[in-house]
Design a protein around this motif. Structure first.
Motif: not given
Lengths: 356, 646
Positions: A20-21, A26-27, A38-39, A70-72
Motif C-alpha cells: 500500500x506504499x 512523503x513530503x 499514514x503508517x 502516498x497510497x498505492x
C-alpha cells in the motif's frame, strides 16, 4: 465480511503494508502527525484483504489531502472541500469500490462543510478520515474552524473570535450513522476505529486528532501525556461502563459518566466519593437508535483544555445506504418498465409519418 | 401576415374528429385555407396557458404542420392574479411549409383577462383576431392593470377583429351538471378556449381528450369536466355566429423528408441525446444536478429513465453536483452536470479540475438572462465567454451549441463524442428559448447514431530501462493527445491524479518550470486539435458579399431573416456555428471571403469578439438582450442596414 465491503473484490494473495506504499516520497514536515496516520492506514489495509485496485482514496486540499499520493491505490487529490461530493459520485456509481476520503478541519468543516453534512445525511458508503489539528497548516498557520476561541494566529493577532465546531457533535447533528474519534499517536486505537469504520455500511466519520508540530504543536498533549491523559481521556467501549481516571478498587476508572436525573444531561462524577452508586455509571451503547446520548458524550469535553474527551466509536447504527438504494431503484425500474429500449424511447409520444 | 391561398373548401375536408363531439353539425360555415398562422395564448400564470399551448401544439404536430413554439412565463410561480407581471403566454407558429421561428407577430391572441390583453396588444398587427374572455373584464380587473375604460367598449381595439366571448360563463354553463364546485369548474375555461381554437383551425381532437383523461386519471370528475369544456368550446365555435369562418392549414408534407416525426422540446431532446450517448458509448449515464431554471426539466426527464441504468443525483449545491459527476467520470461513467449561468459560475473550479484531470465530463448550460439571477425564465446567449474563459489559469474547454430545439439531441451526442474521445470537460450551450420551445423532430434510426465507444486502459503502458512495466496516467495518444482512461478496479493501473501540476507522462506532482510550460501548451494543443467539421456556407446565388454568422438558438430567426432578404432580391450568405471551441478549420478562410461579416447575437457581441480576436475580421455585431429571441423581420432589416457600407 461486512455488508459494507461485500461487493468489493478480494485480493488474491496475502498483502503487506508495503503493497500500500506508493513510490512517491512523503513530503510532510518531519514530525508531523500525518506520518503516524499514514503508517497506521497502510499497515491496516492488508487486514481488509481487498483487491488494491478496488480501493480509492479521495482528498481535498490541505496537508492531510496529500495522503492519496502516498497510497498505492487509485486516488484523487481534488479541490478544497469537495472530496465528499466527488467521492459520493464515485461510490454511488461504483459499488465494487472501497472509497475513502481524507480531509482536514479546514477542508471538511470550513470550505467543504456543506458537502460533509450532506454526505453524512445521505449515508453514502464512504469512510471519511478527518485529520483535526485545529489549525491551517498548508497556508501557514491561520486559525481553523476547530481552533479555540481567543487563539493567537497570524490572522488573529488579538485572538480568534470564532466559536469552534465540535466535529463529532456536528456529524451527529447531520444524521451520521457512524461517528468515531481517535488520536494519531495511538496506532492500536486508531486501527481499531478504522476496523469498525470499514465494517460500517454507509458513511463513517472518523475524527483523528493530529498534531501539527509546526503551527499548533502539542495541541493534544493533554490527551497523550501519561500524567494528564488518564484524567482527560475517556475511552468508549460498546457495552462497557464509561469509566476513566486512576483505577478504583475494582480496577476500572475512578471517575464515571452518569446521567443527571434532574436535567437528563451527562456529567462526570468521582466514584470514590461518598454516596455515589457505581451501578449508575452509564454503559456505552454505540448502537442506540437515538443519537441523544452520543451527542451528550460529545459535549463532555472542555473545548479549551480537552478534559473529558471521549474517544472510540460514539455511534454506529444501521440505516439505509444511499448507493445501495440507488442501485435498487435502477433494478426496480427494469422490473417495472423493462430494460431501457432506446428506439422505443425516441419514438414515444404522439408521432406521425411522412411518406417518401 | 397570414396569406390566403384559397377559400372556401368543401366541408367534407373537415377532420373526422368533428363528428365525435356529439352534436348535430350546423350547416357548414365558410372555411378559408391559410399557409401559416401564429397564435398566442395569454392569461394569468394560474390559467393553464402553457398546458393549453402544449395541447394545441400536440394537435398541430400530429396533424402534420411544421411548427415552432415560444413559451413565455414569469419566474414567479403564481404572481398576484390579474396583474401584468403575472401574465403567462404561449406562442405557436404553424404552417403548411417549412418554418424556422415562433413568428414575429401573432395573427390571433387569446386573452384570458385584461392583463393578458394589455401585456400583449403591442405585439399584434392591425387586423389580428383577438379572442377575449369578457367575464374577466370587470371594473376591478381593469383598474388593476391601469385601464381607465374598458378597451372592449371604448373603441381602442378598432382595427382588430375582436371576438368577445364570456369564456367563464360558458364553461360554467357547460359544467352545470358536473357537480363540481364553481372554483373547480371555472378552472376548465382554458380547455373551453382550446376547444374553440381547435375548431377554428380544424385541429384533431382525439389525442387531447385522451391526454386529459390520462392526466386527471386519479380525478375522473375533473377529467370529464375538462373534456366537456373542451367539447363545449368546439361546439361554441361551430354554432355561434360570431365565428363565421374557420381556417385550414394543410400538413407540411413537402417540408419534411420521409420519416417518422414527433414534436419535441429542446430540454427533452437534450435528455434523449444524453441517454443515446450513454447507449452508444456503452457507458452508464450519471447526472449530478442541482435544480435551476431553465435546466431542471433535464434532471426530471433523466430521473424517469432509471431502467436505462441512468443514475441521477440531486446534489446539495451546484458544486457538489459537478463534483459527484466528476467522481463518476473517474469511475468510468458518462458524467453530466446540468445547470444555467449562475450554476456555471459555481462549478468553475471543478471544471478547472476536470481540465487538469483530463476526464470526460459534460457541462450543460441552459443559458438565461444575466448577470446574477437575471431573468430566470427568459433566454439569452451571454454565457459564451464564461464557457470559454471563466476559469483560473489556462483551462481550455470545448464548446458545442445546438441550433434548434430538436438539434439538442444531436448536439448532446456531439458533446459526448468530444468528451470521451479527448478526455475533457465539454460545454453544451443551450438556452431558455431552445429548452422550452419545440418543433417537429424526425426520429432517427439507431443505425444513424454515431458509435461513441471508448477503450479503457487495461495494461501498463510504460517500460522502464530495467524492464519493469508501469502505468503512466499522462502518457498521451499521439493522435488525439488524450490521456488513458484507467478506471478503478483495473489491476496494475493504480494511479493518483490531482489538480496540482503533474509531470508529463508519469502524472506525479511536478513544480518544474519547463514541465508546467509544456503541460499548459499540451492541454491547449489537445483542445485546439479536436476534429470538428468545416462550416458550410449557404450562398445560393454565389453573389453575396455579406456573410451572416450566428451560433446557437439564433439559427431560426437568422435563417428566416435571410430568406426574407433573398425574397426581396437581396444577396446574402449565411453560416451557423455548432462548434465554438475549437472553431471549424475553414472558418478563417470563410470569413476572409466576404466584404462584410454580421454577427447577430442575444448578448453584447461575444462571438463577434472571439471572431475579431482570432481572425482579425471586422465583424459587425447586431445584438439584442430582451430575454426574447430575435424577430425575423427586425433582424432582416438590421442585416440589410449593417450590410451597407457606411
Amino acid at each position: 465480511m461486512s455488508e459494507a465491503l461485500a461487493l468489493v473484490p478480494k485480493a488474491e494473495a496475502q498483502q503487506s503494508m508495503k503493497d500500500f506504499k506508493s513510490d512517491q516520497e512523503v513530503r510532510w514536515c518531519p514530525g508531523c502527525g500525518d506520518y503516524a496516520i499514514l503508517a497506521a492506514v497502510q499497515s491496516f489495509m492488508p487486514e481488509l484483504g481487498l483487491a488494491r485496485e478496488n480501493v480509492v482514496f479521495v482528498s481535498g486540499i490541505g496537508c492531510s489531502s496529500r495522503f492519496p499520493y502516498y497510497m498505492n491505490t487509485y486516488g484523487m487529490h481534488s479541490i478544497h472541500g469537495r472530496a465528499p461530493a466527488i467521492a459520493t459520485g464515485l461510490a454511488a456509481s461504483r459499488r465494487d469500490l472501497s472509497v475513502w476520503v481524507v480531509t482536514g478541519d479546514g477542508d471538511a468543516l470550513s470550505i467543504g462543510g456543506n458537502h460533509l453534512i450532506h454526505a453524512l445525511r445521505r449515508n453514502v458508503n464512504l469512510k471519511i478520515l478527518l485529520f483535526n489539528n485545529r489549525i491551517y497548516g498548508l497556508t501557514k498557520g491561520q486559525y481553523s474552524p476547530t481552533s479555540e476561541i481567543g487563539k493567537i494566529t497570524k490572522s488573529t493577532p488579538m485572538g480568534s473570535l470564532d466559536a469552534p465546531f465540535n466535529p463529532v457533535s456536528l456529524a451527529l447533528g447531520a444524521e451520521a450513522s457512524f461517528v468515531a474519534r481517535t488520536i494519531d499517536s495511538d496506532r492500536k486505537h486508531l486501527q481499531g476505529v478504522l476496523r469498525a469504520a470499514a465494517a460500517h455500511p454507509g458513511t463513517a466519520l472518523v475524527e483523528i486528532y493530529q498534531n501539527c508540530n509546526i503551527f499548533n504543536d502539542g495541541a493534544f498533549d493533554t490527551l497523550k501525556e501519561k500524567g494528564t491523559a488518564q484524567e482527560a481521556l475517556i475511552h468508549l467501549e460498546h457495552g462497557q461502563p464509561i469509566r476513566f481516571g486512576a483505577p478504583a478498587e475494582d480496577g476500572l476508572g475512578s471517575k464515571g459518566v452518569v446521567r443527571d436525573q434532574a436535567t437528563g444531561d451527562l456529567r462526570v462524577v468521582d466514584l470514590t466519593a461518598d454516596g455515589v452508586d457505581v451501578t449508575q455509571v452509564l454503559v456505552h451503547d454505540a448502537h442506540a437508535a437515538s443519537p441523544t446520548t452520543a451527542f451528550a458524550l460529545s459535549r463532555l469535553a472542555d473545548a479549551d483544555t480537552l478534559h473529558h474527551t471521549p474517544i472510540g466509536v460514539l455511534r454506529d447504527v444501521d440505516r439505509p445506504v444511499y448507493d445501495t438504494d440507488m442501485a435498487e431503484q435502477l433494478e426496480q425500474a427494469v422490473v417495472q418498465n423493462g430494460k431501457g429500449d432506446l428506439a422505443k424511447l425516441l419514438a414515444g409520444g404522439d408521432t406521425w409519418t411522412v411518406a417518401g | 401576415m397570414t396569406s390566403q391561398v384559397s377559400s372556401p373548401t368543401a366541408p367534407g375536408n373537415q377532420p373526422a374528429s368533428a363528428g365525435v363531439l356529439g352534436e348535430q353539425r350546423q350547416p357548414a360555415k365558410e372555411t378559408k385555407r391559410l399557409d401559416r398562422v401564429i397564435i398566442r395564448f395569454a392569461g394569468d400564470s394560474g390559467d393553464g396557458m402553457q398546458l393549453t399551448g402544449d395541447r394545441f401544439t400536440s394537435e398541430t404536430a400530429s396533424f402534420g404542420n411544421d411548427l415552432s413554439t415560444l413559451p413565455n412565463f414569469p419566474a414567479e410561480i403564481r404572481a398576484p392574479a390579474g396583474t401584468l407581471p403575472g401574465v403567462s403566454s404561449f406562442q405557436l407558429h404553424f404552417a403548411d411549409h417549412d418554418i424556422l421561428t415562433p413568428g414575429d407577430a401573432p395573427n390571433v391572441l387569446v386573452a384570458m383577462n385584461p392583463a393578458a390583453l394589455k401585456a400583449n396588444l403591442a405585439d399584434l398587427p392591425r387586423g389580428a383576431e383577438i379572442i377575449v374572455n369578457t367575464d374577466e373584464f370587470t371594473r376591478r380587473a381593469l383598474q388593476k392593470v391601469g385601464y381607465a375604460a374598458n378597451p372592449l367598449e371604448d373603441g381602442s381595439l378598432e382595427g382588430y377583429s375582436v371576438h368577445p366571448v364570456p369564456l367563464t360563463t360558458l364553461t360554467l354553463e357547460a359544467l352545470k351538471d358536473s357537480g363540481l364546485a364553481r372554483k373547480d369548474a371555472e378552472r376548465a375555461k382554458n380547455m373551453f378556449a382550446l376547444g374553440l381554437l381547435s375548431w377554428m383551425y380544424h385541429r384533431p381532437t382525439e389525442a387531447t381528450e385522451t391526454f386529459l383523461r390520462k392526466k386527471f386519471a386519479k380525478k375522473p370528475d375533473i377529467a370529464e369536466a375538462n373534456v366537456v369544456a373542451y367539447r363545449a368550446g368546439w361546439n361554441f365555435g361551430e354554432t355561434t355566429e360570431d365565428f363565421a369562418v374557420s381556417y385550414e392549414v394543410q400538413p407540411a408534407a413537402s417540408a419534411f423528408p420521409a420519416g417518422t416525426y414527433r414534436n419535441i422540446s429542446g430540454n427533452l431532446a437534450l435528455a434523449y441525446g444524453l441517454i443515446a450517448a450513454s447507449s452508444q458509448s456503452e457507458l452508464p449515464l450519471f447526472l449530478g444536478s442541482y435544480p435551476i431554471t431553465p435546466a431542471s426539466d433535464i434532471l426530471h426527464e433523466l430521473s424517469r429513465h432509471k431502467n436505462f441504468g441512468v443514475r441521477t443525483f440531486q446534489a446539495e449545491d451546484e458544486i457538489a453536483a459537478i463534483g459527484a459527476a466528476l467522481g463518476a467520470a473517474f469511475g468510468g461513467s458518462l458524467a453530466v452536470t446540468t445547470t444555467s449561468g449562475p450554476g456555471v459560475a459555481l462549478k468553475s473550479e471543478t471544471i478547472g479540475l476536470a481540465v487538469s484531470l483530463e476526464l470526460p465530463l459534460l457541462v450543460v448550460d441552459i443559458q438565461r438572462g444575466g448577470p446574477s439571477t437575471g431573468l430566470p425564465t427568459k433566454t439569452e446567449q451571454a454565457d459564451l465567454l464564461q464557457a470559454m474563459y471563466g476559469r483560473n489559469g489556462e483551462a481550455p474547454v470545448p464548446v458545442v451549441a445546438p441550433a434548434t430545439p430538436a438539434d439538442c439531441f444531436a448536439a448532446a451526442m456531439e458533446a459526448a463524442r468530444i468528451a470521451v474521445t479527448y478526455r475533457t470537460p465539454v460545454f453544451l450551450l443551450s438556452d431558455g428559448y431552445l429548452a422550452n420551445g419545440s418543433e417537429p423532430w424526425r426520429i432517427p434510426e439507431l443505425e444513424e447514431l454515431p458509435d461513441l465507444r471508448v477503450q479503457f486502459a487495461t495494461a501498463p503502458n510504460h517500460t522502464a530501462a530495467d524492464g519493469t512495466e508501469s502505468f503512466w496516467p499522462y502518457l498521451r495518444d499521439p493522435e488525439t493527445l488524450a490521456r488513458p482512461w484507467a478506471v478503478p478496479g483495473t489491476p496494475g493501473l493504480e494511479h493518483r491524479i490531482g489538480g496540482i501540476e503533474k509531470q508529463d507522462g508519469t502524472g506525479n506532482i511536478s513544480y518544474d518550470p519547463a514541465n508546467h510550460d509544456f503541460m499548459v501548451r499540451t492541454r491547449q494543443a489537445k483542445i485546439d486539435g479536436i476534429a470538428v467539421p468545416d462550416v458550410v456556407v449557404d450562398n445560393p446565388d454565389g453573389q453575396a458579399d455579406t456573410l451572416v454568422i450566428g451560433w446557437g438558438s439564433t439559427y431560426g430567426p437568422i435563417t428566416a431573416a435571410v430568406r426574407r432578404i433573398r425574397r426581396e432580391g437581396g444577396h446574402i450568405a449565411q453560416t451557423h456555428l455548432r462548434h465554438l471551441n475549437p472553431f471549424p478549420p475553414n472558418l478563417g478562410e470563410v470569413l476572409a471571403g466576404y466584404r462584410r461579416v454580421i454577427v447577430p447575437e442575444m448578448n453584447l457581441g461575444q462571438l463577434a469578439h472571439l471572431l475579431r480576436a482570432k481572425y482579425l475580421v471586422d465583424a459587425r455585431s447586431y445584438t439584442q438582450v430582451t430575454g426574447l429571441p430575435f424577430k425575423a423581420e427586425q433582424l432582416a432589416q438590421a442585416i440589410v442596414k449593417e450590410s451597407v457600407d457606411v
